[in-house]
Motif scaffolding. Structure first.
Motif, short mmCIF file in Angstrom:
data_model
loop_
_atom_site.label_atom_id
_atom_site.label_comp_id
_atom_site.label_asym_id
_atom_site.label_seq_id
_atom_site.Cartn_x
_atom_site.Cartn_y
_atom_site.Cartn_z
N LEU A 167 0.95 -1.30 0.17
CA LEU A 167 0.08 0.02 0.08
C LEU A 167 0.79 1.31 0.04
O LEU A 167 1.68 1.41 0.94
CB LEU A 167 -0.92 -0.16 1.01
N GLY A 168 0.89 1.98 -1.00
CA GLY A 168 1.60 3.17 -1.23
C GLY A 168 3.06 3.27 -1.64
O GLY A 168 3.67 1.85 -1.36
N ALA A 169 3.66 4.17 -2.16
CA ALA A 169 5.16 4.08 -2.20
C ALA A 169 5.92 3.69 -1.34
O ALA A 169 7.02 2.97 -1.38
CB ALA A 169 5.43 5.40 -3.06
N PHE A 170 5.65 4.11 -0.39
CA PHE A 170 6.45 3.90 1.27
C PHE A 170 6.60 2.31 1.28
O PHE A 170 7.46 1.74 1.59
CB PHE A 170 5.76 4.49 2.41
N GLY A 171 5.24 1.60 1.40
CA GLY A 171 5.15 0.39 1.36
C GLY A 171 5.87 -0.50 0.43
O GLY A 171 6.77 -1.43 0.62
N TRP A 172 5.75 0.02 -0.71
CA TRP A 172 6.63 -0.72 -1.92
C TRP A 172 8.09 -0.63 -1.62
O TRP A 172 8.94 -1.51 -1.96
CB TRP A 172 6.02 0.07 -3.04
N GLN A 173 8.58 0.56 -1.39
CA GLN A 173 10.03 0.82 -1.27
C GLN A 173 10.43 0.11 0.03
O GLN A 173 11.76 -0.28 -0.29
CB GLN A 173 10.23 2.51 -1.16
N ALA A 174 9.92 -0.15 0.84
CA ALA A 174 10.03 -0.76 2.20
C ALA A 174 10.11 -2.12 1.95
O ALA A 174 10.93 -3.01 2.48
CB ALA A 174 9.17 -0.33 3.33
N LEU A 175 9.08 -2.52 1.02
CA LEU A 175 9.04 -4.05 0.93
C LEU A 175 10.00 -4.93 0.01
O LEU A 175 10.44 -5.97 0.46
CB LEU A 175 7.45 -4.41 0.58
N LEU A 176 10.17 -4.17 -0.90
CA LEU A 176 11.11 -4.87 -1.96
C LEU A 176 12.57 -5.26 -1.51
O LEU A 176 12.77 -6.46 -1.36
CB LEU A 176 11.09 -4.05 -3.16
N PRO A 177 13.15 -4.56 -0.80
CA PRO A 177 14.44 -4.75 -0.31
C PRO A 177 14.26 -6.14 0.78
O PRO A 177 15.19 -6.94 0.80
CB PRO A 177 15.01 -3.56 0.53
N VAL A 178 13.17 -6.06 1.77
CA VAL A 178 13.12 -7.21 2.58
C VAL A 178 12.77 -8.45 1.94
O VAL A 178 13.32 -9.48 2.31
CB VAL A 178 11.96 -6.74 3.47
N LEU A 179 11.93 -8.47 0.61
CA LEU A 179 11.79 -9.57 -0.08
C LEU A 179 12.98 -10.17 -0.37
O LEU A 179 13.14 -11.37 -0.41
CB LEU A 179 10.96 -9.44 -1.14
N GLY A 180 14.17 -9.33 -1.19
CA GLY A 180 15.20 -9.67 -1.47
C GLY A 180 15.99 -10.38 -0.40
O GLY A 180 16.55 -11.53 -0.52
N GLU A 181 16.15 -9.75 0.84
CA GLU A 181 16.90 -10.14 1.88
C GLU A 181 16.07 -11.57 2.31
O GLU A 181 16.92 -12.52 3.14
CB GLU A 181 17.01 -9.37 3.04
N THR A 182 14.77 -11.77 2.17
CA THR A 182 14.59 -12.96 2.68
C THR A 182 14.46 -14.16 1.83
O THR A 182 13.91 -15.25 1.82
CB THR A 182 12.66 -12.57 3.01
N GLY A 183 15.14 -13.92 0.48
CA GLY A 183 15.21 -14.99 -0.16
C GLY A 183 14.63 -14.84 -1.76
O GLY A 183 14.91 -15.94 -2.58
N TRP A 184 13.91 -14.11 -2.07
CA TRP A 184 13.10 -13.79 -3.24
C TRP A 184 14.01 -13.11 -4.34
O TRP A 184 14.51 -11.84 -3.94
CB TRP A 184 11.90 -13.44 -3.43
N PRO A 185 14.42 -13.61 -5.44
CA PRO A 185 15.40 -12.95 -6.52
C PRO A 185 14.64 -11.51 -6.88
O PRO A 185 13.44 -11.74 -7.30
CB PRO A 185 15.66 -13.59 -7.46
N LEU A 186 15.27 -10.52 -6.83
CA LEU A 186 14.67 -8.97 -7.50
C LEU A 186 14.95 -8.64 -8.72
O LEU A 186 16.22 -9.04 -9.06
CB LEU A 186 14.73 -7.84 -6.49
N PRO A 187 14.16 -8.40 -9.53
CA PRO A 187 14.62 -7.75 -11.00
C PRO A 187 15.51 -6.52 -10.89
O PRO A 187 15.28 -5.64 -9.95
CB PRO A 187 13.44 -7.70 -11.72
N ARG A 188 16.24 -6.14 -11.62
CA ARG A 188 17.29 -5.06 -11.62
C ARG A 188 17.08 -4.42 -13.04
O ARG A 188 17.33 -5.20 -14.06
CB ARG A 188 18.66 -5.24 -11.74
N PRO A 189 16.61 -3.07 -13.27
CA PRO A 189 16.36 -2.19 -12.09
C PRO A 189 15.06 -2.74 -11.54
O PRO A 189 14.05 -3.19 -12.12
CB PRO A 189 16.11 -0.80 -12.58
N ARG A 190 14.84 -2.22 -10.16
CA ARG A 190 13.53 -2.47 -9.73
C ARG A 190 12.33 -1.67 -10.29
O ARG A 190 12.37 -0.56 -10.42
CB ARG A 190 13.64 -2.25 -8.04
#
Length: 260
Positions: free
Chosen positions: A179-202
């Protein structure tokens, strides 16, 4: 849990006064929530949540405020998570339940009920009978911040709680709505740290943006969707309508394998 400053580098996993120490050691969501509500790692947030409770709004005078970190709400085997900003000073900070007791929560839970993911359209406080079906609502920052704006340091300090929550949900988790840009920006790094591969650029945040993170040896495929936050600024101006949120949550529920 001792109170410490939240400036500078994120605290390390061996510092017993910070979430980084406790969050990863919890064996289940109930244990994590019990540790989370004791957290006093960010002095500014501790002061604000307690000051707000000492000076309630006229409409809530006489009520006992929660005035602690607010844990996530929903079943431990949720297939869908909703992640957004932080508790409101007179909402979750008062009621002790995420997105409960303010206009944003009213908008969100009404939409969840319409989709079939909540037992009732209203949320007034713990003990009101509300149940969530297959969805857990949480936040990247668990204390109410002044002006609804946590600092980057506070967000980093609180991040281990969200990482631990997603880790504990991971066996059943199939979709997340930010929910919201803040939620998006906070969530994606956590998902990466938790083991899901993130695309580049995000990908940039936007309402209706969808990101599919591929399965790995330890993680199943995860769908991540962005939604405008149900703040009064967005709902009063029509930037986010009830129909828009219902449609997005229904799509997320379908991707999560939920059958409302």
């Amino acid at each position: 849990m001792e109170e410490h400053g939240a400036a500078g580098a994120p605290p390390g996993p061996d510092d017993t006064g910070f979430p980084a120490y406790w969050a990863g050691r919890c064996g289940g969501l109930a244990e994590m929530d019990a540790e989370l509500v004791r957290c006093r790692a960010c002095p500014r947030l501790v002061g604000w949540r307690e000051e707000t409770a000492a000076r309630p709004r006229a409409a809530f005078r006489g009520q006992e405020y929660w005035a602690r970190p607010v844990p996530g709400f929903g079943p431990a085997d949720a297939a869908l998570a909703v992640v957004g900003l932080a508790p409101a000073a007179h909402g979750g900070n008062r009621t002790g339940r995420m997105f409960t007791g303010d206009a944003s929560g009213d908008f969100l839970f009404a939409a969840l009920h319409t989709v079939g993911l909540a037992s009732q359209p209203t949320a007034t406080g713990r003990g009101d009978g509300l149940e969530l079906y297959g969805v857990r609502v949480t936040a990247p920052v668990h204390c109410a911040p002044p002006q609804n704006r946590p600092t980057p340091a506070e967000r980093r300090t609180c991040r281990p709680w969200l990482a631990a929550e997603l880790e504990l949900l991971s066996p059943s988790l199939r979709a997340v709505v930010a929910l919201g840009a803040f939620g998006w920006q906070a969530l994606l790094p956590v998902l990466g740290e938790t083991g899901w591969p993130l695309p580049r650029p995000r990908p940039a945040f936007g309402h209706g943006v969808r990101l599919t993170l591929p399965a790995t040896g330890q993680r199943r495929e995860l769908h991540v969707l962005g939604s405008y936050h149900p703040s009064q600024r967005n709902t009063f101006t029509g930037r986010l309508t009830s129909d828009m949120l219902v449609e997005l949550l229904a799509r997320a529920a379908g991707l999560a394998g939920l059958t409302p």
